[in-house]
Design a protein around this motif. Sequence first.
Motif, PDB file in Angstrom:
ATOM      1  N   TYR A  95       0.653  -1.881   0.197  1.00  0.00           N
ATOM      2  CA  TYR A  95       0.256   0.136   0.307  1.00  0.00           C
ATOM      3  C   TYR A  95       0.826   1.308  -0.085  1.00  0.00           C
ATOM      4  N   HIS A  96      -0.656   2.390  -0.564  1.00  0.00           N
ATOM      5  CA  HIS A  96       1.298   3.543  -0.741  1.00  0.00           C
ATOM      6  C   HIS A  96      -0.304   4.669  -0.500  1.00  0.00           C
ATOM      7  N   ARG A  97       0.319   5.522   0.370  1.00  0.00           N
ATOM      8  CA  ARG A  97      -0.820   6.719   0.418  1.00  0.00           C
ATOM      9  C   ARG A  97       0.147   8.436   0.169  1.00  0.00           C
ATOM     10  N   THR A  98      -0.796   9.036  -0.813  1.00  0.00           N
ATOM     11  CA  THR A  98       0.559  10.079  -0.942  1.00  0.00           C
ATOM     12  C   THR A  98      -0.360  11.401  -1.280  1.00  0.00           C
ATOM     13  N   GLY A 114       4.303   0.062   1.886  1.00  0.00           N
ATOM     14  CA  GLY A 114       4.022  -0.092   3.524  1.00  0.00           C
ATOM     15  C   GLY A 114       3.024  -1.606   3.417  1.00  0.00           C
ATOM     16  N   THR A 115       2.310  -1.398   4.849  1.00  0.00           N
ATOM     17  CA  THR A 115       1.197  -2.600   4.985  1.00  0.00           C
ATOM     18  C   THR A 115      -0.053  -1.288   4.830  1.00  0.00           C
ATOM     19  N   SER A 116      -1.321  -2.472   4.857  1.00  0.00           N
ATOM     20  CA  SER A 116      -2.307  -1.288   5.164  1.00  0.00           C
ATOM     21  C   SER A 116      -2.736  -0.508   6.094  1.00  0.00           C
ATOM     22  N   GLU A 117      -1.842  -0.907   7.070  1.00  0.00           N
ATOM     23  CA  GLU A 117      -2.208  -0.450   8.331  1.00  0.00           C
ATOM     24  C   GLU A 117      -1.043   1.424   8.725  1.00  0.00           C
ATOM     25  N   ALA A 118       0.144   0.937   7.634  1.00  0.00           N
ATOM     26  CA  ALA A 118       1.243   1.853   7.751  1.00  0.00           C
ATOM     27  C   ALA A 118       0.472   2.764   6.968  1.00  0.00           C
ATOM     28  N   ALA A 119       0.112   2.731   5.751  1.00  0.00           N
ATOM     29  CA  ALA A 119      -0.934   3.322   4.414  1.00  0.00           C
ATOM     30  C   ALA A 119      -1.836   4.012   5.651  1.00  0.00           C
ATOM     31  N   GLU A 120      -2.321   3.634   6.573  1.00  0.00           N
ATOM     32  CA  GLU A 120      -3.581   4.350   7.121  1.00  0.00           C
ATOM     33  C   GLU A 120      -3.259   5.170   8.093  1.00  0.00           C
ATOM     34  N   ASN A 134      -4.779  10.132  -1.287  1.00  0.00           N
ATOM     35  CA  ASN A 134      -5.048   8.668  -2.569  1.00  0.00           C
ATOM     36  C   ASN A 134      -4.157   8.047  -2.466  1.00  0.00           C
ATOM     37  N   LEU A 135      -4.896   6.404  -2.222  1.00  0.00           N
ATOM     38  CA  LEU A 135      -4.624   5.032  -1.493  1.00  0.00           C
ATOM     39  C   LEU A 135      -4.454   4.107  -3.224  1.00  0.00           C
ATOM     40  N   PHE A 136      -2.826   3.720  -3.470  1.00  0.00           N
ATOM     41  CA  PHE A 136      -2.688   3.258  -4.097  1.00  0.00           C
ATOM     42  C   PHE A 136      -1.944   1.304  -3.943  1.00  0.00           C
ATOM     43  N   THR A 137      -2.649   0.411  -4.721  1.00  0.00           N
ATOM     44  CA  THR A 137      -2.536  -0.561  -4.197  1.00  0.00           C
ATOM     45  C   THR A 137      -1.515  -0.941  -5.172  1.00  0.00           C
ATOM     46  N   ALA A 138      -0.537  -2.455  -4.845  1.00  0.00           N
ATOM     47  CA  ALA A 138       0.924  -2.445  -5.596  1.00  0.00           C
ATOM     48  C   ALA A 138       1.418  -3.768  -5.686  1.00  0.00           C
ATOM     49  N   LYS A 139       1.356  -4.548  -6.353  1.00  0.00           N
ATOM     50  CA  LYS A 139       2.190  -5.728  -5.954  1.00  0.00           C
ATOM     51  C   LYS A 139       4.055  -5.512  -6.741  1.00  0.00           C
ATOM     52  N   ILE A 140       5.299  -6.189  -6.590  1.00  0.00           N
ATOM     53  CA  ILE A 140       5.902  -6.421  -7.235  1.00  0.00           C
ATOM     54  C   ILE A 140       6.017  -7.367  -8.038  1.00  0.00           C
TER      55      ILE A 140
END
Length: 202
Positions: A95-98, A114-120, A134-140
């Motif tokens: 997760y990424h919050r920006t 980071g984790t969902s908790e870190a993004a929150e 804005n919240l984004f999810t991503a994979k590697i």
Amino acid sequence: MASYEPTGSQFLFYSPRDRNYVAMPELEVADEGYWGLRCTDGHRAIRRLPDKWHRHRYACEVDHYLPEHDELPLLLPDSVALLSQPNAVIGSLWYHRTERSHLSRAYDGVTHLGTSEAAEDRNLFLISGGAQTNLFTAKISAGARVAPHVLVEPTSGDHGHEIFDKWFETADVIMYVNSHEAPGSISLAIKPSVLTTVVGVT
């Protein structure tokens, strides 16, 4: 309190005094229900998210707030589970919050996930200053090279991210113990080129 010694990897703690990382054989694990922080008297930080103004952000179990932390964080139990599975970093959703309309890069050109908790937790910090986020999810991507070391941020002061470059010479993904957002969780510093499946959630 239990401790965790990673198999095939090594904890490296950033020493602001030496401006370098020093090897650690293990890291203590926080109890369930607590963040990876302790006050200087040794009391644990109750695991709860702060209100949107960050009042009493991380409350000590015997006080209303945690004014001073031990320099060394503790691992969250969820982090132990992640580090125990070599392929979990690649297969997990991050997760990424920006404040930006796209997945942002840090000043050094890398992206932090980071984790969902870190993004929150990041979101609560940003909106406390009036920002819209804005919240984004991503994979590697499956072929990404994950550094064998797990870097450990100190709980205050310089976190040492500016010297990540030495590990990016041979790796695409660097794991670190986040001491500031969902303290004790695992976050990633990654080369944007190995991001895949980026989705804007909000």
